[in-house]
Design an enzyme around this catalytic site. Structure first.
Site, PDB file in Angstrom:
ATOM      1  N   TRP A 171       0.876  -1.187   0.000  1.00  0.00           N
ATOM      2  CA  TRP A 171       0.000   0.000   0.000  1.00  0.00           C
ATOM      3  C   TRP A 171       0.909   1.233   0.000  1.00  0.00           C
ATOM      4  O   TRP A 171       1.862   1.310   0.790  1.00  0.00           O
ATOM      5  CB  TRP A 171      -0.878  -0.057   1.255  1.00  0.00           C
ATOM      6  CG  TRP A 171      -1.787   1.122   1.425  1.00  0.00           C
ATOM      7  CD1 TRP A 171      -2.632   1.659   0.487  1.00  0.00           C
ATOM      8  CD2 TRP A 171      -1.970   1.901   2.618  1.00  0.00           C
ATOM      9  NE1 TRP A 171      -3.324   2.705   1.030  1.00  0.00           N
ATOM     10  CE2 TRP A 171      -2.939   2.884   2.331  1.00  0.00           C
ATOM     11  CE3 TRP A 171      -1.419   1.862   3.897  1.00  0.00           C
ATOM     12  CZ2 TRP A 171      -3.369   3.807   3.272  1.00  0.00           C
ATOM     13  CZ3 TRP A 171      -1.843   2.784   4.835  1.00  0.00           C
ATOM     14  CH2 TRP A 171      -2.812   3.753   4.524  1.00  0.00           C
ATOM     15  N   ASP A 252      -0.694  -5.315   9.726  1.00  0.00           N
ATOM     16  CA  ASP A 252      -1.671  -4.326   9.286  1.00  0.00           C
ATOM     17  C   ASP A 252      -2.935  -5.097   8.940  1.00  0.00           C
ATOM     18  O   ASP A 252      -2.965  -5.847   7.970  1.00  0.00           O
ATOM     19  CB  ASP A 252      -1.132  -3.569   8.063  1.00  0.00           C
ATOM     20  CG  ASP A 252      -2.105  -2.491   7.598  1.00  0.00           C
ATOM     21  OD1 ASP A 252      -3.189  -2.362   8.198  1.00  0.00           O
ATOM     22  OD2 ASP A 252      -1.778  -1.783   6.622  1.00  0.00           O
ATOM     23  N   LYS A 288     -13.267  -0.623   6.307  1.00  0.00           N
ATOM     24  CA  LYS A 288     -13.863  -1.508   5.309  1.00  0.00           C
ATOM     25  C   LYS A 288     -14.863  -2.471   5.929  1.00  0.00           C
ATOM     26  O   LYS A 288     -15.987  -2.580   5.460  1.00  0.00           O
ATOM     27  CB  LYS A 288     -12.760  -2.287   4.577  1.00  0.00           C
ATOM     28  CG  LYS A 288     -12.217  -1.595   3.357  1.00  0.00           C
ATOM     29  CD  LYS A 288     -11.416  -0.332   3.644  1.00  0.00           C
ATOM     30  CE  LYS A 288     -10.053  -0.629   4.212  1.00  0.00           C
ATOM     31  NZ  LYS A 288      -9.215   0.586   4.331  1.00  0.00           N
TER      32      LYS A 288
HETATM   33  N1  PLA Z   1      -3.633  -0.467   5.403  1.00  0.00           N
HETATM   34  C1  PLA Z   1      -3.930  -0.930   4.188  1.00  0.00           C
HETATM   35  C2  PLA Z   1      -3.227  -2.144   3.684  1.00  0.00           C
HETATM   36  C3  PLA Z   1      -4.878  -0.280   3.399  1.00  0.00           C
HETATM   37  O1  PLA Z   1      -5.154  -0.758   2.195  1.00  0.00           O
HETATM   38  C4  PLA Z   1      -5.525   0.872   3.899  1.00  0.00           C
HETATM   39  C5  PLA Z   1      -6.531   1.610   3.070  1.00  0.00           C
HETATM   40  C6  PLA Z   1      -5.178   1.298   5.185  1.00  0.00           C
HETATM   41  C7  PLA Z   1      -4.236   0.603   5.917  1.00  0.00           C
HETATM   42  C8  PLA Z   1      -5.757   2.504   5.860  1.00  0.00           C
HETATM   43  O2  PLA Z   1      -7.093   2.579   5.933  1.00  0.00           O
HETATM   44  P1  PLA Z   1      -7.834   3.537   6.957  1.00  0.00           P
HETATM   45  O3  PLA Z   1      -6.842   4.499   7.510  1.00  0.00           O
HETATM   46  O4  PLA Z   1      -8.875   4.214   6.160  1.00  0.00           O
HETATM   47  O5  PLA Z   1      -8.378   2.626   7.988  1.00  0.00           O
HETATM   48  N2  PLA Z   1      -6.379   1.574   1.680  1.00  0.00           N
HETATM   49  C9  PLA Z   1      -7.381   2.143   0.767  1.00  0.00           C
HETATM   50  C10 PLA Z   1      -7.647   3.603   1.037  1.00  0.00           C
HETATM   51  C11 PLA Z   1      -8.696   1.402   0.917  1.00  0.00           C
HETATM   52  C12 PLA Z   1      -6.468   4.500   1.115  1.00  0.00           C
HETATM   53  O6  PLA Z   1      -5.541   4.428   0.287  1.00  0.00           O
HETATM   54  O7  PLA Z   1      -6.462   5.316   2.048  1.00  0.00           O
HETATM   55  C13 PLA Z   1      -6.864   1.926  -0.652  1.00  0.00           C
HETATM   56  O8  PLA Z   1      -7.589   2.258  -1.601  1.00  0.00           O
HETATM   57  O9  PLA Z   1      -5.759   1.369  -0.812  1.00  0.00           O
END
Ligand code: PLA
Length: 442
Positions: A171, A252, A288
């Site tokens: 991510w 995570d 989510k």
């Molecule tokens: N960790 C991972 C692996 C994630 O994919 C995301 C969110 C988070 C943490 C953090 O989410 P939160 O802070 O909202 O609880 N990833 C998303 C959104 C869904 C983003 O990038 O913020 C994504 O589209 O990858």
């Protein structure tokens, strides 16, 4: 403390150099532009690029095409393409609003006690010995990101090893969260583009040569962006390696329940590491699995070897949190606690969660079938094999740009699509776009 401050300045300086201005240049610019002069003291700022994921939504919002489709950010949509508030969340909110004994006082620095206990139980399991022995320090944080950040800040201050290993790829926010907390970020091999599966050998080699004590970030389930998870047997091998080298696991958990539809099954890798009595950190998000994206509700748990250590860890977490945002918000955590502590509401949540997970799985099958029926060149079986919210399609950035320009389909430039943003109605449009992209753009 001084060492921490130095490290932060060094990190910041590196960050600024990367955006072409050095720390000393900025210092000079600032001192030569007093606030009383006509030009802004911020005039030297270059425009920052949009975020690689959230910026996709910004571009999507500007598009006026009626057929536009946002498969960028991982946000669940209904078959009608609408955001979903779970019925059980609405029900919990009504209870909260109608309870006149509730107030808006500050909650403690560590958040709501009920929420913290129930969150630890959700991820570690109802019968977890670590919980029974009071060896877990849990603090309510600002969703998954905030939990990771508080964990990273805590490690930068109090842990002897300053290197964190993250999966290649991961991510996009992970390296930034850890680097800005003052940790050095390294990667370990994870994804093999040729098989579109796990590079398990590479993973074992890289973790095997990591320095003793290094922090290892692990995606608890539904790996983002690849949709590729280790099997339980592979997790067991990873556990043995990580423990034998004395590495520190940091999970995570942003998608518990979204991978398989079962909260317990998706938590198994974490529970495996806790069962061996060793220490680890876990960042949880309710964005989510409870659809609480904008409420920013999550938790950081640090599993320790003994109760007295956990209690000192908690006392230090308070010193991390207080100067950052003082204390967390009350509403989202109250919703979660209301649902988790009521048997019926908890049960209803598991049903709604399973429905979301199953709809995503059915989108995988529908997209796979649609590409097959179009005779789209390539092996698309990874669409049905991958797990969780995302498919890592293998489309390159040119093909992605083509699909956005010609078909108004928005996704991240690495070829990741959010399956949760698709519906039966939009699958044919996406399949047409993918077909055109792979046959016309190389
Ligand atoms: N960790 C991972 C692996 C994630 O994919 C995301 C969110 C988070 C943490 C953090 O989410 P939160 O802070 O909202 O609880 N990833 C998303 C959104 C869904 C983003 O990038 O913020 C994504 O589209 O990858």
């Amino acid at each position: 403390m001084e060492a921490t401050a130095d490290r932060r300045i060094a990190t910041l300086a590196r960050h600024l150099e990367a955006s072409s201005l050095s720390y000393s240049q900025i210092n000079n610019t600032i001192s030569s532009s007093p606030t009383s002069s006509n030009s802004s003291v911020f005039a030297h700022l270059a425009r920052a690029p949009e975020d690689p994921i959230l910026g996709v939504t910004v571009a999507f919002n500007k598009d006026s095409s009626p057929s536009k489709l946002n498969l960028g950010v991982g946000a669940y949509r209904t078959e009608e393409g609408k955001p979903l508030v779970l019925n059980v969340v609405r029900q919990a909110e009504k209870l909260l609003v109608n309870d006149s004994s509730r107030n808006k006082e500050y909650i403690p620095i560590v958040g709501l006690a009920d929420f913290n206990k129930l969150s630890a139980k959700l991820i570690l399991g109802a019968n977890s010995p670590a919980i029974q022995e009071n060896r877990v320090a849990t603090v309510q944080c600002l969703s998954g990101t905030g939990s990771l950040r508080v964990g990273a800040e805590f490690l930068a201050r109090h842990y002897h090893q300053r290197t964190v290993y993250i999966t290649q790829p991961t991510w996009g926010n992970h390296p930034k969260v850890f680097a800005l907390a003052g940790l050095a970020v390294s990667t370990y091999r994870y994804y093999d583009p040729t098989t579109r599966g796990l590079n398990f050998q590479g993973l074992l080699e890289d973790l095997g040569s990591a320095p003793s004590g290094a922090i290892v970030l692990l995606h608890a389930c539904a790996h983002n962006p690849t949709g590729v998870d280790p099997t339980l047997a592979q997790w067991e091998q990873m556990r043995q390696l990580i423990r034998s080298k004395g590495l520190l696991p940091f999970f995570d958990s942003a998608y518990q329940g979204f991978a398989s539809g079962s909260l317990d099954r998706d938590a198994e890798p974490v529970r495996m590491f806790v069962a061996d009595g060793g220490e680890c950190l876990v960042a949880q998000s309710y964005a989510k699995n409870m659809g609480l994206y904008g409420e920013r509700v999550g938790a950081l748990s640090i599993v320790c070897k003994a109760a007295d250590v956990a209690s000192r860890v908690e006392s230090q977490l308070k010193l991390v949190i207080r100067p950052m945002y003082s204390s967390p918000p009350i509403h989202g955590a109250s919703i979660v606690a209301t649902i988790l502590k009521d048997r019926n509401m908890y049960h209803q949540w598991t049903i709604e969660l399973k429905e979301m997970a199953e709809r995503i799985i059915s989108m995988r099958q529908q997209l796979f079938n649609a590409l097959k029926s179009r005779g789209t060149p390539g092996d698309w079986s990874h669409i049905i094999k991958q797990i969780g919210m995302f498919t890592f399609t293998g489309l390159n950035s040119k093909q992605v740009a083509f699909m956005t320009k010609e078909y108004h389909i928005y996704m991240t430039s690495d070829g990741r699509i959010s399956m949760a943003g698709l519906s039966s109605r939009t699958v044919p449009h996406l399949a047409d776009a993918i077909h055109a992209a792979v046959t016309r753009v190389v």
